[in-house]
Design a protein around this motif. Sequence first.
Motif, PDB file in Angstrom:
ATOM      1  N   ASP A  44       0.834  -1.205   0.000  1.00 31.49           N
ATOM      2  CA  ASP A  44       0.000   0.000   0.000  1.00 31.49           C
ATOM      3  C   ASP A  44       0.871   1.260   0.000  1.00 31.49           C
ATOM      4  OD1 ASP A  44      -2.115  -1.693  -0.061  1.00 31.49           O
ATOM      5  OD2 ASP A  44      -2.532  -1.602   2.089  1.00 31.49           O
ATOM      6  N   GLU A  45       2.014   1.172   0.681  1.00 32.62           N
ATOM      7  CA  GLU A  45       2.926   2.318   0.731  1.00 32.62           C
ATOM      8  C   GLU A  45       3.465   2.668  -0.657  1.00 32.62           C
ATOM      9  OE1 GLU A  45       6.092   1.781   3.653  1.00 32.62           O
ATOM     10  OE2 GLU A  45       7.384   3.115   2.461  1.00 32.62           O
ATOM     11  N   ASP A  46       3.686   1.646  -1.474  1.00 29.56           N
ATOM     12  CA  ASP A  46       4.244   1.885  -2.813  1.00 29.56           C
ATOM     13  C   ASP A  46       3.174   2.000  -3.889  1.00 29.56           C
ATOM     14  OD1 ASP A  46       6.894   1.967  -2.016  1.00 29.56           O
ATOM     15  OD2 ASP A  46       7.181  -0.190  -2.202  1.00 29.56           O
ATOM     16  N   ARG A  47       1.912   2.164  -3.472  1.00 23.79           N
ATOM     17  CA  ARG A  47       0.853   2.271  -4.477  1.00 23.79           C
ATOM     18  C   ARG A  47       0.896   3.655  -5.126  1.00 23.79           C
ATOM     19  NH1 ARG A  47      -4.499   0.861  -2.281  1.00 23.79           N
ATOM     20  NH2 ARG A  47      -3.586  -1.195  -2.270  1.00 23.79           N
ATOM     21  N   VAL A  48       0.828   3.656  -6.468  1.00 24.09           N
ATOM     22  CA  VAL A  48       0.952   4.922  -7.202  1.00 24.09           C
ATOM     23  C   VAL A  48      -0.323   5.261  -7.965  1.00 24.09           C
ATOM     24  CG1 VAL A  48       3.458   4.864  -7.453  1.00 24.09           C
ATOM     25  CG2 VAL A  48       2.020   3.617  -9.083  1.00 24.09           C
ATOM     26  N   ALA A  49      -1.149   4.266  -8.219  1.00 24.91           N
ATOM     27  CA  ALA A  49      -2.435   4.445  -8.909  1.00 24.91           C
ATOM     28  C   ALA A  49      -3.375   3.439  -8.255  1.00 24.91           C
ATOM     29  CB  ALA A  49      -2.257   4.186 -10.406  1.00 24.91           C
ATOM     30  N   PRO A  50      -4.684   3.518  -8.520  1.00 20.25           N
ATOM     31  CA  PRO A  50      -5.619   2.668  -7.771  1.00 20.25           C
ATOM     32  C   PRO A  50      -5.246   1.183  -7.702  1.00 20.25           C
ATOM     33  CG  PRO A  50      -6.832   4.161  -9.189  1.00 20.25           C
ATOM     34  CD  PRO A  50      -5.374   4.390  -9.467  1.00 20.25           C
ATOM     35  N   PHE A  51      -4.708   0.620  -8.749  1.00 23.13           N
ATOM     36  CA  PHE A  51      -4.453  -0.822  -8.752  1.00 23.13           C
ATOM     37  C   PHE A  51      -2.977  -1.150  -8.998  1.00 23.13           C
ATOM     38  CE2 PHE A  51      -8.663   0.096 -10.521  1.00 23.13           C
ATOM     39  CZ  PHE A  51      -9.459  -0.552  -9.592  1.00 23.13           C
ATOM     40  N   LEU A  52      -2.109  -0.160  -8.774  1.00 28.98           N
ATOM     41  CA  LEU A  52      -0.715  -0.341  -9.188  1.00 28.98           C
ATOM     42  C   LEU A  52       0.275  -0.084  -8.056  1.00 28.98           C
ATOM     43  CD1 LEU A  52       0.501  -0.999 -12.059  1.00 28.98           C
ATOM     44  CD2 LEU A  52       1.228   1.389 -12.096  1.00 28.98           C
ATOM     45  N   THR A  53       1.154  -1.078  -7.841  1.00 28.17           N
ATOM     46  CA  THR A  53       2.263  -0.914  -6.899  1.00 28.17           C
ATOM     47  C   THR A  53       3.541  -0.774  -7.709  1.00 28.17           C
ATOM     48  OG1 THR A  53       1.176  -2.181  -5.156  1.00 28.17           O
ATOM     49  CG2 THR A  53       3.555  -2.053  -5.040  1.00 28.17           C
ATOM     50  N   HIS A  54       4.215   0.357  -7.550  1.00 32.01           N
ATOM     51  CA  HIS A  54       5.451   0.616  -8.297  1.00 32.01           C
ATOM     52  C   HIS A  54       6.592   0.739  -7.296  1.00 32.01           C
ATOM     53  CE1 HIS A  54       7.734   3.263 -11.465  1.00 32.01           C
ATOM     54  NE2 HIS A  54       8.317   2.108 -11.221  1.00 32.01           N
ATOM     55  N   ARG A  55       7.311  -0.360  -7.130  1.00 36.27           N
ATOM     56  CA  ARG A  55       8.392  -0.402  -6.132  1.00 36.27           C
ATOM     57  C   ARG A  55       9.740  -0.442  -6.802  1.00 36.27           C
ATOM     58  NH1 ARG A  55       7.246  -4.973  -2.574  1.00 36.27           N
ATOM     59  NH2 ARG A  55       6.005  -3.337  -1.639  1.00 36.27           N
ATOM     60  N   TYR A  56       9.862  -1.295  -7.813  1.00 37.39           N
ATOM     61  CA  TYR A  56      11.133  -1.447  -8.506  1.00 37.39           C
ATOM     62  C   TYR A  56      11.170  -0.455  -9.658  1.00 37.39           C
ATOM     63  CZ  TYR A  56      10.883  -6.035  -6.188  1.00 37.39           C
ATOM     64  OH  TYR A  56      10.749  -7.049  -5.287  1.00 37.39           O
ATOM     65  N   HIS A  57      12.408  -0.143 -10.116  1.00 40.06           N
ATOM     66  CA  HIS A  57      12.541   0.887 -11.128  1.00 40.06           C
ATOM     67  C   HIS A  57      11.762   0.560 -12.405  1.00 40.06           C
ATOM     68  CE1 HIS A  57      14.298   4.184 -13.286  1.00 40.06           C
ATOM     69  NE2 HIS A  57      14.752   3.377 -14.218  1.00 40.06           N
ATOM     70  N   ASP A  58      11.970  -0.640 -12.964  1.00 42.34           N
ATOM     71  CA  ASP A  58      11.470  -0.876 -14.320  1.00 42.34           C
ATOM     72  C   ASP A  58      10.257  -1.801 -14.388  1.00 42.34           C
ATOM     73  OD1 ASP A  58      12.577  -3.382 -13.875  1.00 42.34           O
ATOM     74  OD2 ASP A  58      13.566  -3.497 -15.830  1.00 42.34           O
ATOM     75  N   GLU A  85      -8.362   3.002 -16.275  1.00 45.92           N
ATOM     76  CA  GLU A  85      -7.734   4.010 -17.135  1.00 45.92           C
ATOM     77  C   GLU A  85      -6.622   4.774 -16.409  1.00 45.92           C
ATOM     78  OE1 GLU A  85      -6.313   5.592 -20.127  1.00 45.92           O
ATOM     79  OE2 GLU A  85      -7.738   3.937 -20.356  1.00 45.92           O
ATOM     80  N   GLU A  86      -6.861   5.089 -15.128  1.00 47.06           N
ATOM     81  CA  GLU A  86      -5.861   5.852 -14.375  1.00 47.06           C
ATOM     82  C   GLU A  86      -4.552   5.052 -14.242  1.00 47.06           C
ATOM     83  OE1 GLU A  86      -7.605   7.267 -10.706  1.00 47.06           O
ATOM     84  OE2 GLU A  86      -5.637   7.970 -10.010  1.00 47.06           O
ATOM     85  N   THR A  87      -4.724   3.747 -14.082  1.00 51.14           N
ATOM     86  CA  THR A  87      -3.551   2.869 -13.962  1.00 51.14           C
ATOM     87  C   THR A  87      -2.785   2.826 -15.288  1.00 51.14           C
ATOM     88  OG1 THR A  87      -4.756   1.575 -12.341  1.00 51.14           O
ATOM     89  CG2 THR A  87      -2.850   0.521 -13.351  1.00 51.14           C
ATOM     90  N   PHE A  88      -3.526   2.649 -16.396  1.00 50.56           N
ATOM     91  CA  PHE A  88      -2.861   2.649 -17.714  1.00 50.56           C
ATOM     92  C   PHE A  88      -2.168   3.996 -17.960  1.00 50.56           C
ATOM     93  CE2 PHE A  88      -6.408  -0.463 -19.109  1.00 50.56           C
ATOM     94  CZ  PHE A  88      -5.649  -1.568 -18.749  1.00 50.56           C
ATOM     95  N   ALA A  89      -2.832   5.076 -17.557  1.00 51.12           N
ATOM     96  CA  ALA A  89      -2.261   6.415 -17.785  1.00 51.12           C
ATOM     97  C   ALA A  89      -0.939   6.563 -17.035  1.00 51.12           C
ATOM     98  CB  ALA A  89      -3.256   7.497 -17.352  1.00 51.12           C
ATOM     99  N   GLU A  98       9.036  -1.124 -18.000  1.00 51.35           N
ATOM    100  CA  GLU A  98       9.128  -2.050 -19.138  1.00 51.35           C
ATOM    101  C   GLU A  98       8.382  -3.346 -18.883  1.00 51.35           C
ATOM    102  OE1 GLU A  98      13.216  -2.829 -19.967  1.00 51.35           O
ATOM    103  OE2 GLU A  98      13.651  -0.776 -20.577  1.00 51.35           O
ATOM    104  N   ASP A  99       8.011  -3.568 -17.627  1.00 55.03           N
ATOM    105  CA  ASP A  99       7.578  -4.910 -17.224  1.00 55.03           C
ATOM    106  C   ASP A  99       6.383  -4.786 -16.275  1.00 55.03           C
ATOM    107  OD1 ASP A  99       7.401  -7.452 -16.044  1.00 55.03           O
ATOM    108  OD2 ASP A  99       9.565  -7.677 -15.835  1.00 55.03           O
ATOM    109  N   ILE A 100       5.244  -5.355 -16.683  1.00 54.13           N
ATOM    110  CA  ILE A 100       4.052  -5.263 -15.833  1.00 54.13           C
ATOM    111  C   ILE A 100       3.587  -6.667 -15.430  1.00 54.13           C
ATOM    112  CG2 ILE A 100       1.696  -4.352 -15.592  1.00 54.13           C
ATOM    113  CD1 ILE A 100       3.784  -2.140 -16.050  1.00 54.13           C
ATOM    114  N   VAL A 101       3.432  -6.850 -14.120  1.00 54.98           N
ATOM    115  CA  VAL A 101       2.904  -8.104 -13.583  1.00 54.98           C
ATOM    116  C   VAL A 101       1.400  -7.903 -13.374  1.00 54.98           C
ATOM    117  CG1 VAL A 101       3.030  -9.775 -11.688  1.00 54.98           C
ATOM    118  CG2 VAL A 101       5.067  -8.445 -12.320  1.00 54.98           C
TER     119      VAL A 101
END
Length: 474
Positions: free
Chosen positions: A148-162, A205-209, A218-221
């Motif tokens: 939750d701390e690394d959440r950047v959009a409603p359904f997205l956790t962005h922790r690692y660089h790429d 849409e917000e997540t894709f944006a 480069e890499d989406i799980v």
Amino acid sequence: MSQLAGDIGEPPERAGRALLKEPAVRETHSMPRLSYEFDIESCWKSIPAWRAVSAEEFSDHQWQLRNSVSSLSGLAKVLGSRLSEGALEEFKRGMQTAPMNMRLTPYLVSLIDWDHPESDPLRRQFIPMASQLLADHPMHQEDSLGEDEDRVAPFLTHRYHDKALFLPTTICPVYCSYCTRSRVVGGSTPVRDKATYGAKQTAWEETFAYIRSHPELEDIVISGGDASMLRPDQLEEIGLTLLGIPHVRRIRIATKGLAILPMQVTSDDGWVKALERVTDFGRKAFKEVCLHTHFGTTREMSQWTVEAMKRLVGIGIKVRNQSVLLRGVNDTFGSMYRLVKSLSWLTIQPYYVYTHDMVPGCEHLRTTIATTEELSKALLGTTAGFNLPRFVCDAPGGGGKREISSYEYYDAQKGISAWTAPRIKPGRVFYYYDPIDELPSEGQAFWRNVEANGAVLEDERSRIEARIRSLSPA
Ligand SMILES: *Cc1c(COP(=O)(O)O)cnc(C)c1O
Ligand code: SF4
């Protein structure tokens, strides 16, 4: 490297001796026997309610979903006299404190050995027995990985660089006792209120944006919950949208479906066709599309798995496996070796074995870092290097996945390991704690002191951090 040996500068013999470890996993050196006969035809015939079910019905994913067992009364009804009073009582009390609801496919129900449910590795993964439960570790956390701390959009956790983690749904075809996302997956239970959500296309849409505006991604799980719960049109929309973003080079679709509902692959033509269109699109765009699945043991494998894998190989999608290391399920050399070899036989690449995250309700399923390290070591040299899974600890608090022997410090007596993640969260130290009941008595005594006075742990951590700082380059 373990810092147990003491400070740098000690005589080498002493350091060497101190580094000798007690083997955590004791096995003979003969190789376990293997069988690739995945032959469990008619396994459901031993389940009273399904005796008259035909092979055709049982092989149909819709029949499987319709007949999934999602309550104890449902289980009792299906099993009839095969479920003992004692086991039912254990399950009832176990479910009262469980953070996860119950949900099992008939496929799984049929594979469980109901004559010995207490020791069955499949039952152990999905239905808790009260007498096997242990108190949660005092340092457990609902969101152990800090997602939750690394959440950047409603359904997205962005922790690692790429790379980033997209969670379009928190519903699954089964519910696992050890789920790392038990805080959101699988609906509220008597002890947990959860904001579980199903797939909702209009909300993505917000997540894709976000992904579009971050060229380093480069890499989406695509995980959850489980991607097998996405409708074919949803799976296709996510896949094609992500692959259509110029800088996205790789996507992975995470699903336990293949392990617990292989009929989805063998009989859900709509879902497989959607997966095929995504895979084809990726191939033509010179991008990677993979399926990441989750087998815990060979007991989840059957002739349906073989058929499912043949179909997936046919559409040209690579499958990898990520397992959680679970006490009493796959924590011996024999069980892990058989798992790795059988996955390889099925052309599934064993990718990760995770130490169990420090989430609630799972203390009885967790193992120590020492056991994990020992298993990882024991597998070396047994098969092709690319089929040797990487044993990792996903450092609690958001440090990310760390190779099991890459801790900065490990005290096996107190069960405290410390990890750093300079490329992810520089300057921070992350701690993983072994299950207390597995520690020697001195270690257990330490944790009794911590319960009485939290400062004891604070002091220990300060000492560890000072040591790590003194050893790391300025
Ligand atoms: C596991 C994970 C990934 C993918 O990591 P790999 O090591 O490439 O498998 C990405 N983002 C998050 C937040 C993760 O937990
Ligand atoms: S399938 Fe995965 S996400 Fe779903 S309950 Fe099991 S571990 Fe959790």
